[in-house]
Design a protein around this motif. Sequence first.
Motif, PDB file in Angstrom:
ATOM      1  N   ILE A   1       3.719 -10.915  -2.915  1.00  0.00           N
ATOM      2  CA  ILE A   1       3.777  -9.467  -2.714  1.00  0.00           C
ATOM      3  C   ILE A   1       2.791  -9.029  -1.630  1.00  0.00           C
ATOM      4  O   ILE A   1       3.068  -8.090  -0.904  1.00  0.00           O
ATOM      5  CB  ILE A   1       3.540  -8.714  -4.040  1.00  0.00           C
ATOM      6  N   LEU A   2       1.665  -9.696  -1.499  1.00  0.00           N
ATOM      7  CA  LEU A   2       0.686  -9.297  -0.491  1.00  0.00           C
ATOM      8  C   LEU A   2       1.251  -9.377   0.916  1.00  0.00           C
ATOM      9  O   LEU A   2       0.898  -8.565   1.772  1.00  0.00           O
ATOM     10  CB  LEU A   2      -0.587 -10.137  -0.596  1.00  0.00           C
ATOM     11  N   GLN A   4       4.230  -8.691   1.743  1.00  0.00           N
ATOM     12  CA  GLN A   4       5.183  -7.605   1.924  1.00  0.00           C
ATOM     13  C   GLN A   4       4.513  -6.247   2.126  1.00  0.00           C
ATOM     14  O   GLN A   4       5.112  -5.347   2.709  1.00  0.00           O
ATOM     15  CB  GLN A   4       6.133  -7.535   0.720  1.00  0.00           C
ATOM     16  N   LEU A   5       3.284  -6.095   1.649  1.00  0.00           N
ATOM     17  CA  LEU A   5       2.626  -4.796   1.744  1.00  0.00           C
ATOM     18  C   LEU A   5       2.466  -4.298   3.183  1.00  0.00           C
ATOM     19  O   LEU A   5       2.782  -3.133   3.455  1.00  0.00           O
ATOM     20  CB  LEU A   5       1.270  -4.828   1.032  1.00  0.00           C
ATOM     21  N   ALA A   8       5.871  -3.119   4.363  1.00  0.00           N
ATOM     22  CA  ALA A   8       6.271  -1.874   3.705  1.00  0.00           C
ATOM     23  C   ALA A   8       5.464  -0.698   4.254  1.00  0.00           C
ATOM     24  O   ALA A   8       6.015   0.371   4.544  1.00  0.00           O
ATOM     25  CB  ALA A   8       6.085  -1.996   2.194  1.00  0.00           C
ATOM     26  N   ASN A   9       4.173  -0.901   4.412  1.00  0.00           N
ATOM     27  CA  ASN A   9       3.305   0.146   4.949  1.00  0.00           C
ATOM     28  C   ASN A   9       3.739   0.531   6.365  1.00  0.00           C
ATOM     29  O   ASN A   9       3.869   1.717   6.678  1.00  0.00           O
ATOM     30  CB  ASN A   9       1.850  -0.329   4.934  1.00  0.00           C
ATOM     31  N   ILE A  15       3.014   4.072  -0.532  1.00  0.00           N
ATOM     32  CA  ILE A  15       2.385   3.221  -1.533  1.00  0.00           C
ATOM     33  C   ILE A  15       1.233   4.002  -2.145  1.00  0.00           C
ATOM     34  O   ILE A  15       0.561   4.775  -1.454  1.00  0.00           O
ATOM     35  CB  ILE A  15       1.895   1.914  -0.876  1.00  0.00           C
ATOM     36  N   TYR A  38      -6.957  -4.397  -0.943  1.00  0.00           N
ATOM     37  CA  TYR A  38      -5.805  -4.233  -0.054  1.00  0.00           C
ATOM     38  C   TYR A  38      -6.202  -4.410   1.411  1.00  0.00           C
ATOM     39  O   TYR A  38      -5.427  -4.940   2.204  1.00  0.00           O
ATOM     40  CB  TYR A  38      -5.137  -2.879  -0.272  1.00  0.00           C
ATOM     41  N   ALA A  42      -4.637  -7.973   1.931  1.00  0.00           N
ATOM     42  CA  ALA A  42      -3.311  -7.662   2.472  1.00  0.00           C
ATOM     43  C   ALA A  42      -3.398  -7.195   3.926  1.00  0.00           C
ATOM     44  O   ALA A  42      -2.375  -6.934   4.545  1.00  0.00           O
ATOM     45  CB  ALA A  42      -2.628  -6.596   1.620  1.00  0.00           C
ATOM     46  N   ILE A  44      -4.382  -4.387   5.258  1.00  0.00           N
ATOM     47  CA  ILE A  44      -3.948  -3.014   5.491  1.00  0.00           C
ATOM     48  C   ILE A  44      -5.127  -2.261   6.118  1.00  0.00           C
ATOM     49  O   ILE A  44      -6.260  -2.408   5.655  1.00  0.00           O
ATOM     50  CB  ILE A  44      -3.536  -2.335   4.169  1.00  0.00           C
ATOM     51  N   TRP A  52      -3.180   6.043   0.851  1.00  0.00           N
ATOM     52  CA  TRP A  52      -2.465   5.668  -0.378  1.00  0.00           C
ATOM     53  C   TRP A  52      -3.132   6.315  -1.595  1.00  0.00           C
ATOM     54  O   TRP A  52      -2.465   6.746  -2.528  1.00  0.00           O
ATOM     55  CB  TRP A  52      -2.489   4.164  -0.590  1.00  0.00           C
TER      56      TRP A  52
END
Length: 114
Positions: A1-2, A4-5, A8-9, A15, A38, A42, A44, A52
């Motif tokens: 999932i990390l 994909q963040l 997605a962002n 989010i 995050y 991830a 971000i 977020w």
Amino acid sequence: ILEQLPRANDAGVKIVVGDDFGVFLMPHGSYAEELAFYVKRAHIPPLDVIRWATLNGADLAGRAHELGSVEAGKLADLLVLDGDPSVDITVLGVPSLLRAILKGGTFVKDELSA
């Protein structure tokens, strides 16, 4: 999932933080650590993660018209930090760096004059 963040962002997916995802990595209530997670894990950008936690959270709750950003006429709880969370988001989790806290326009903590 990390992995994909960031995608997605970048795609504009709204989010929010403070969800049940954190339960597996850290206990509830350690949201400053979640924000840093995050950014560090991830990759971000810090300002996106702050968004977020503020504007996106208010939007999800259906209250973006009154919360989530610093604007005239909106409710705001503010932190004054000795540090820049847009550069180093971990400053949000260091209590000694919190110089002032305003809740509903009233100082809960004020070390600005010290």
